[in-house]
Design a protein around this motif. Sequence first.
Motif, short mmCIF file in Angstrom:
data_model
loop_
_atom_site.label_atom_id
_atom_site.label_comp_id
_atom_site.label_asym_id
_atom_site.label_seq_id
_atom_site.Cartn_x
_atom_site.Cartn_y
_atom_site.Cartn_z
N GLU A 103 41.39 91.86 3.76
CA GLU A 103 42.22 90.67 3.86
C GLU A 103 41.79 89.98 5.15
OE1 GLU A 103 44.25 89.59 1.75
OE2 GLU A 103 44.94 91.28 0.55
N PHE A 104 42.08 88.71 5.28
CA PHE A 104 41.77 88.05 6.55
C PHE A 104 42.95 87.18 6.96
CE2 PHE A 104 38.89 85.20 9.22
CZ PHE A 104 38.84 86.11 10.25
N THR A 105 43.80 87.79 7.82
CA THR A 105 45.01 87.14 8.32
C THR A 105 45.03 87.35 9.82
OG1 THR A 105 46.25 89.21 8.14
CG2 THR A 105 46.31 87.75 6.22
N SER A 106 46.05 86.85 10.48
CA SER A 106 46.24 87.20 11.88
C SER A 106 46.26 88.72 12.00
CB SER A 106 47.58 86.65 12.39
OG SER A 106 47.55 85.25 12.45
N ARG A 107 45.65 89.21 13.05
CA ARG A 107 45.59 90.65 13.35
C ARG A 107 44.71 91.45 12.40
NH1 ARG A 107 50.63 92.07 15.81
NH2 ARG A 107 49.79 94.18 16.04
N GLN A 164 35.82 82.28 6.28
CA GLN A 164 34.90 83.22 5.65
C GLN A 164 33.70 83.49 6.57
OE1 GLN A 164 32.37 81.94 2.23
NE2 GLN A 164 33.40 83.60 1.13
N TYR A 165 33.22 82.43 7.22
CA TYR A 165 32.11 82.61 8.15
C TYR A 165 32.52 83.56 9.28
CZ TYR A 165 28.16 81.63 11.18
OH TYR A 165 27.04 81.77 11.97
N PRO A 173 30.40 92.67 6.37
CA PRO A 173 30.68 93.47 5.17
C PRO A 173 29.40 93.59 4.32
CG PRO A 173 31.46 91.21 4.87
CD PRO A 173 30.99 91.31 6.29
N ALA A 174 29.16 94.76 3.75
CA ALA A 174 27.97 94.93 2.90
C ALA A 174 28.02 93.96 1.72
CB ALA A 174 27.89 96.37 2.40
N VAL A 175 29.24 93.62 1.30
CA VAL A 175 29.43 92.75 0.13
C VAL A 175 30.44 91.66 0.48
CG1 VAL A 175 30.23 92.68 -2.27
CG2 VAL A 175 29.04 94.72 -1.41
N VAL A 176 30.13 90.44 0.08
CA VAL A 176 31.10 89.34 0.23
C VAL A 176 31.78 89.13 -1.12
CG1 VAL A 176 31.39 86.89 0.77
CG2 VAL A 176 29.75 88.27 2.08
N GLY A 177 33.11 89.26 -1.15
CA GLY A 177 33.87 89.19 -2.40
C GLY A 177 34.10 87.76 -2.86
N HIS A 178 34.05 87.58 -4.17
CA HIS A 178 34.37 86.28 -4.81
C HIS A 178 34.24 85.09 -3.85
CE1 HIS A 178 38.24 87.45 -3.07
NE2 HIS A 178 38.47 88.33 -4.02
N PHE A 179 32.98 84.76 -3.56
CA PHE A 179 32.60 83.81 -2.50
C PHE A 179 33.39 82.50 -2.56
CE2 PHE A 179 29.90 80.41 -0.80
CZ PHE A 179 29.43 80.95 0.38
N LEU A 200 28.04 71.71 3.24
CA LEU A 200 27.39 72.14 4.49
C LEU A 200 27.89 73.51 4.92
CD1 LEU A 200 27.28 69.07 6.92
CD2 LEU A 200 25.39 70.61 6.30
N LYS A 201 29.20 73.73 4.77
CA LYS A 201 29.79 75.01 5.19
C LYS A 201 29.35 76.13 4.24
CE LYS A 201 33.70 72.68 7.38
NZ LYS A 201 33.51 72.97 8.81
N ILE A 202 29.25 75.80 2.96
CA ILE A 202 28.76 76.78 1.99
C ILE A 202 27.33 77.18 2.35
CG2 ILE A 202 28.03 77.04 -0.42
CD1 ILE A 202 30.53 75.32 -1.15
N ASP A 203 26.49 76.18 2.64
CA ASP A 203 25.10 76.46 3.00
C ASP A 203 25.02 77.32 4.26
OD1 ASP A 203 24.49 74.88 0.86
OD2 ASP A 203 23.77 73.16 2.03
N ARG A 204 25.84 76.99 5.23
CA ARG A 204 25.87 77.76 6.48
C ARG A 204 26.24 79.23 6.20
NH1 ARG A 204 31.10 76.60 9.61
NH2 ARG A 204 31.75 77.66 7.71
N ASN A 205 27.29 79.44 5.36
CA ASN A 205 27.73 80.81 5.06
C ASN A 205 26.65 81.57 4.28
OD1 ASN A 205 29.99 79.68 6.17
ND2 ASN A 205 31.41 80.42 4.60
#
Length: 283
Positions: A103-107, A164-165, A173-179, A200-205
């Motif tokens: 998950e990616f939340t605060s903390r 996500q970046y 992570p070895a795998v990036v989930g459902h990009f 642009l952000k997709i390309d960067r990621n």
Amino acid sequence: MNQATPNPTYVSIHGGHSGEFCSHAIDSLEDIVKAYIRKGFAWVGITEHMPPATDAFVYPDERAAGLDAGQLYDRFAVYMNTARELKARFAGELDIYVGFETEFTSRALPFTRQLIDKFNPDYFVGSLHHVDDISFDFSQEDYLRAVDALGGYDNLYERYFDLQYELIDALNPAVVGHFDLIRLYDEHYRARLEKPGIALKIDRNLALVAERGLILDFNLAALSKGMDEPYISAGILEKAKELGIAVVPGDDSHSVDSVGRHMEKGIELLKGMGFNTAWKRPA
Ligand SMILES: [Zn+2]
Ligand SMILES: [Zn+2]
């Protein structure tokens, strides 16, 4: 006994959510592992959701089941042990990788690092289901709340890809989930993914994914939610292909029934685009 016809191209880089360890899944993890064996899978990554970093991120279904962050942590610890036992028990029939989905939340960053140190998974899938601490994939209502909070769809997408970046850069992570999960509930997503600020952000990621040699989860669950293509959508897949990124099917199973669902279609899509079906393994 294992009567399965082996399907050497059948793999799942993201699977095995079970009712035993996830409040929005059904069936036991053992029955799900047996379903993978029955369907002749070569290998599978079992990647249950990580527990929430704090009580603020306990999902409504978990709260309804009377669970708090502490209890979800304990359930996760039992999950890791159970998955390891199953991996050892079925070693001759199926290669199992024991992992989890972030998950990616605060903390969440320090908390995820603690989980990795403590439980030493074979790998983990880097996924986001929140933007600025707002859950967006639990329901359409949540999604629309996130759109409002971020000031519109474009902003929501841009913020998602920025976070996500950060996640990829920090945790590798070895795998990036459902990009491109952020397109869920947006019927105009194809045009939106091509808007310059978002593209642009997709390309960067993608460049970061390529540079780090990470794998993208080709998440077939989208097809069960009524979409006409998996996450990742075709436009992004083409870019991944050009960058030489490994893309590997993930059924994101949440029950015995959903094991291997849409696998044939997923493999055909990737094969048709010229991806290597000698799938890269996550560990
Ligand atoms: Zn789930
Ligand atoms: Zn997910």
